[in-house]
Write an enzyme that holds these catalytic residues in place. Structure first.
Site, mmCIF file in Angstrom:
data_model
loop_
_atom_site.group_PDB
_atom_site.id
_atom_site.type_symbol
_atom_site.label_atom_id
_atom_site.label_comp_id
_atom_site.label_asym_id
_atom_site.label_seq_id
_atom_site.Cartn_x
_atom_site.Cartn_y
_atom_site.Cartn_z
ATOM 1 N N GLY A 48 0.838 -1.190 0.000
ATOM 2 C CA GLY A 48 0.000 0.000 0.000
ATOM 3 C C GLY A 48 0.873 1.241 0.000
ATOM 4 O O GLY A 48 2.060 1.167 0.347
ATOM 5 N N GLN A 53 2.870 10.027 1.741
ATOM 6 C CA GLN A 53 4.182 9.362 1.781
ATOM 7 C C GLN A 53 5.073 9.767 0.601
ATOM 8 O O GLN A 53 6.280 9.563 0.639
ATOM 9 C CB GLN A 53 4.018 7.828 1.781
ATOM 10 C CG GLN A 53 3.359 7.304 3.038
ATOM 11 C CD GLN A 53 3.276 5.795 3.007
ATOM 12 O OE1 GLN A 53 2.340 5.239 2.442
ATOM 13 N NE2 GLN A 53 4.257 5.121 3.586
ATOM 14 N N CYS A 95 6.020 -0.066 7.517
ATOM 15 C CA CYS A 95 5.597 1.120 6.786
ATOM 16 C C CYS A 95 6.777 1.615 5.967
ATOM 17 O O CYS A 95 7.891 1.682 6.467
ATOM 18 C CB CYS A 95 5.140 2.205 7.756
ATOM 19 S SG CYS A 95 4.566 3.700 6.913
ATOM 20 N N LEU A 96 6.515 1.941 4.706
ATOM 21 C CA LEU A 96 7.591 2.399 3.828
ATOM 22 C C LEU A 96 8.190 3.711 4.326
ATOM 23 O O LEU A 96 9.303 4.044 3.945
ATOM 24 C CB LEU A 96 7.065 2.552 2.394
ATOM 25 C CG LEU A 96 6.589 1.239 1.746
ATOM 26 C CD1 LEU A 96 5.948 1.515 0.399
ATOM 27 C CD2 LEU A 96 7.749 0.258 1.600
ATOM 28 N N HIS A 137 -4.411 1.048 7.689
ATOM 29 C CA HIS A 137 -3.083 1.663 7.745
ATOM 30 C C HIS A 137 -3.009 2.843 6.762
ATOM 31 O O HIS A 137 -2.483 3.910 7.102
ATOM 32 C CB HIS A 137 -2.051 0.579 7.414
ATOM 33 C CG HIS A 137 -0.630 1.017 7.317
ATOM 34 N ND1 HIS A 137 0.350 0.550 8.170
ATOM 35 C CD2 HIS A 137 0.007 1.856 6.455
ATOM 36 C CE1 HIS A 137 1.507 1.098 7.839
ATOM 37 N NE2 HIS A 137 1.337 1.887 6.801
ATOM 38 N N GLU A 138 -3.560 2.658 5.564
ATOM 39 C CA GLU A 138 -3.490 3.731 4.548
ATOM 40 C C GLU A 138 -4.404 4.896 4.896
ATOM 41 O O GLU A 138 -4.030 6.056 4.721
ATOM 42 C CB GLU A 138 -3.838 3.184 3.154
ATOM 43 C CG GLU A 138 -2.951 2.061 2.638
ATOM 44 C CD GLU A 138 -1.471 2.310 2.816
ATOM 45 O OE1 GLU A 138 -1.040 3.478 2.860
ATOM 46 O OE2 GLU A 138 -0.723 1.323 2.926
ATOM 47 N N HIS A 141 -2.800 7.091 7.354
ATOM 48 C CA HIS A 141 -1.823 8.021 6.780
ATOM 49 C C HIS A 141 -2.487 9.341 6.376
ATOM 50 O O HIS A 141 -1.892 10.409 6.514
ATOM 51 C CB HIS A 141 -1.155 7.420 5.533
ATOM 52 C CG HIS A 141 0.052 6.579 5.807
ATOM 53 N ND1 HIS A 141 1.172 7.063 6.455
ATOM 54 C CD2 HIS A 141 0.348 5.300 5.500
ATOM 55 C CE1 HIS A 141 2.095 6.109 6.522
ATOM 56 N NE2 HIS A 141 1.613 5.011 5.955
#
Ligand code: GNR
Ligand code: NI
Length: 174
Positions: A48, A53, A95-96, A137-138, A141
């Site tokens: 994702g 991000q 997480c990226l 999670h997204e 963000h």
């Protein structure tokens, strides 16, 4: 090949800000951004990616929680959580924007999310397991929330200190 975008790491301020709804006017720009976000997510690789991000403060996410041999890209514009199960599940998340850091996070096992497709059509998706965790999670963000916010202060600080140390070492490498 589609252009990819640099992924921002904690503590980039935009990761803590509330993203703005995508308007109806910017269809072409949003389509182009979605394509770049998907390319960036697959390259990372991740399951994702949310617009903040990559430095864009808009409510847009891309996901692919399908099996590796059957790509299932999804683009969600203005996603909203509309239902969540009482039942909870624990899953290890990463997480990226916090590369190499992982921790167990407890969230609702099943969720329903309403969103707009790239064509502006109203859509709904229901997910459980990885897809559910990823959807939550997204959307987090987009509200400036990160998975570390669900951890104890002690675990969160340990993870953030380790991240800062590793990122500093990485910069020295380059
Ligand atoms: O690649 C990712 N894996 C992941 C694993 C469990 C729960 C959520 C995720 S999302 C993450 C990519 C990312 O940082 N998305 O914002
Ligand atoms: Ni993330």
């Amino acid at each position: 090949m589609t252009e990819t975008l640099p992924i921002l790491y904690v503590p980039a301020p935009i990761l803590r800000q509330k993203a703005k709804p995508v308007g109806t006017g910017d269809a072409d720009a949003v389509r182009a951004l979605a394509e770049k976000m998907l390319a960036t997510m697959y390259k990372a690789p991740g399951v994702g990616l949310a617009a903040p991000q990559v430095g864009v403060g808009l409510r847009m996410v891309v996901l692919d929680c399908g099996p590796k041999d059957a790509p299932a890209p999804m683009v969600l514009v203005n996603p909203e959580l509309v239902a969540a199960s009482q039942e909870l599940a624990v899953r290890e998340e990463g997480c990226l924007s916090l590369p190499n850091q992982f921790a167990d996070v407890t969230r609702p096992y099943r969720v329903k999310v309403r969103y707009l497709s790239l064509d502006g059509a109203k859509q709904e998706v229901e997910g459980e397991g990885l897809l559910s965790a990823c959807l939550q999670h997204e959307i987090d963000h987009l509200d400036g929330k990160l998975f570390v916010d669900y951890l104890s202060i002690l675990k969160r600080n340990m993870l953030l200190r380790r991240l800062a140390k590793e990122l500093k070492a990485k910069v020295r490498e380059d």
